[in-house]
Write a protein that holds these residues in place. Structure first.
Motif, PDB file in Angstrom:
ATOM      1  N   UNK A 164       0.832  -1.203   0.000  1.00 30.33           N
ATOM      2  CA  UNK A 164       0.000   0.000   0.000  1.00 30.33           C
ATOM      3  C   UNK A 164       0.867   1.254   0.000  1.00 30.33           C
ATOM      4  N   UNK A 165       1.982   1.206   0.736  1.00 27.34           N
ATOM      5  CA  UNK A 165       2.893   2.357   0.755  1.00 27.34           C
ATOM      6  C   UNK A 165       3.399   2.644  -0.652  1.00 27.34           C
ATOM      7  N   UNK A 166       3.837   1.599  -1.366  1.00 22.79           N
ATOM      8  CA  UNK A 166       4.379   1.796  -2.708  1.00 22.79           C
ATOM      9  C   UNK A 166       3.309   2.265  -3.684  1.00 22.79           C
ATOM     10  N   UNK A 167       2.097   1.726  -3.567  1.00 24.09           N
ATOM     11  CA  UNK A 167       1.002   2.170  -4.428  1.00 24.09           C
ATOM     12  C   UNK A 167       0.687   3.643  -4.183  1.00 24.09           C
ATOM     13  N   UNK A 168       0.680   4.045  -2.906  1.00 24.90           N
ATOM     14  CA  UNK A 168       0.429   5.449  -2.583  1.00 24.90           C
ATOM     15  C   UNK A 168       1.568   6.342  -3.073  1.00 24.90           C
ATOM     16  N   UNK A 169       2.790   5.830  -3.005  1.00 25.91           N
ATOM     17  CA  UNK A 169       3.944   6.583  -3.483  1.00 25.91           C
ATOM     18  C   UNK A 169       3.843   6.836  -4.985  1.00 25.91           C
ATOM     19  N   UNK A 170       3.514   5.795  -5.752  1.00 26.08           N
ATOM     20  CA  UNK A 170       3.374   5.944  -7.193  1.00 26.08           C
ATOM     21  C   UNK A 170       2.233   6.910  -7.519  1.00 26.08           C
ATOM     22  N   UNK A 171       1.126   6.776  -6.796  1.00 26.13           N
ATOM     23  CA  UNK A 171      -0.017   7.664  -7.029  1.00 26.13           C
ATOM     24  C   UNK A 171       0.337   9.116  -6.717  1.00 26.13           C
ATOM     25  N   UNK A 172       1.131   9.338  -5.679  1.00 29.03           N
ATOM     26  CA  UNK A 172       1.550  10.700  -5.333  1.00 29.03           C
ATOM     27  C   UNK A 172       2.400  11.306  -6.430  1.00 29.03           C
ATOM     28  N   UNK A 173       3.253  10.482  -7.038  1.00 34.53           N
ATOM     29  CA  UNK A 173       4.071  10.968  -8.135  1.00 34.53           C
ATOM     30  C   UNK A 173       3.230  11.368  -9.334  1.00 34.53           C
ATOM     31  N   UNK A 174       2.251  10.547  -9.654  1.00 32.30           N
ATOM     32  CA  UNK A 174       1.382  10.834 -10.797  1.00 32.30           C
ATOM     33  C   UNK A 174       0.550  12.092 -10.553  1.00 32.30           C
ATOM     34  N   UNK A 175       0.060  12.246  -9.333  1.00 28.41           N
ATOM     35  CA  UNK A 175      -0.854  13.347  -9.008  1.00 28.41           C
ATOM     36  C   UNK A 175      -0.149  14.606  -8.509  1.00 28.41           C
TER      37      UNK A 175
END
Length: 205
Positions: A164-175
């Protein structure tokens, strides 16, 4: 067929007598290059054609999956050239650019990597962002995570919390949103782990 798309310029070189060879990335074409005839006369024919700029480019695509195209027209969308005002930020942008140019596959959709690069460049250029500015190591981690994730090189963890941390990290980069909270030491650890993955997959740094 004349088509158009977004393109971030990461490298610019003279081409023949008066042209330019522009290399960079596109969300729809991955790594892509353009010849811009007459582009060395920047003020007259191609004021948008410079590194660390996002442009809308018109070009002819015959559908043959090439990596090199001839640009017909370019219009500036976003200017990240203020990155050059800070030497450390400029060096980081150069390392990120080299990584993408060396490793991103041509002809593939690369939306996560593209949007994450825009977010990283916005932070490095000092643009107003809806969160605290990212550190240099956070910028590096965001870009590497997005690229590895998008290209199927980011392994799943046995820990659901870590996934979940990595998914949130990737999403933060995109957004271009606030990053998951963790210590400075953990960002360093995460960067080392990503570098090990890059070496494992025999990518160029």
């Amino acid at each position: 067929m004349i088509t158009s798309g977004q393109f971030i310029i990461l490298d610019k070189r003279p081409y023949q007598e008066a042209g330019l060879l522009l290399r960079g990335i596109s969300p729809d074409y991955g790594r892509i290059s353009f010849i811009l005839h007459g582009g060395q006369s920047l003020k007259k024919s191609a004021p948008a054609a410079d590194i660390f700029r996002e442009v809308e480019v018109e070009f002819e695509d015959d559908g043959n999956g090439r990596e090199l195209f001839t640009a017909v027209k370019m219009e500036l969308l976003t200017d990240y050239s203020a990155i050059a005002d800070n030497q450390r930020n400029y060096r980081m942008a150069g390392k990120i650019s080299a990584f993408l140019l060396n490793n991103m596959p041509p002809g593939d959709v690369q939306l996560h990597s593209y949007e994450s690069l825009k977010s990283v460049f916005a932070n490095l250029s000092g643009m107003e962002c809806p969160h605290e500015p990212w550190s240099l190591i956070q910028c590096a981690v965001v870009l590497k995570s997005a690229f590895l994730y998008e290209n199927g090189m980011l392994p799943e963890s046995a820990s659901q919390q870590q996934n979940e941390f990595m998914e949130n990290l990737v999403a933060s980069g995109v957004d271009n949103s606030a990053l998951p909270e963790c210590s400075d030491a953990y960002w360093e650890q995460l960067n080392c782990w990503l570098n090990e993955l890059i070496a494992f997959h025999q990518l160029k740094r």
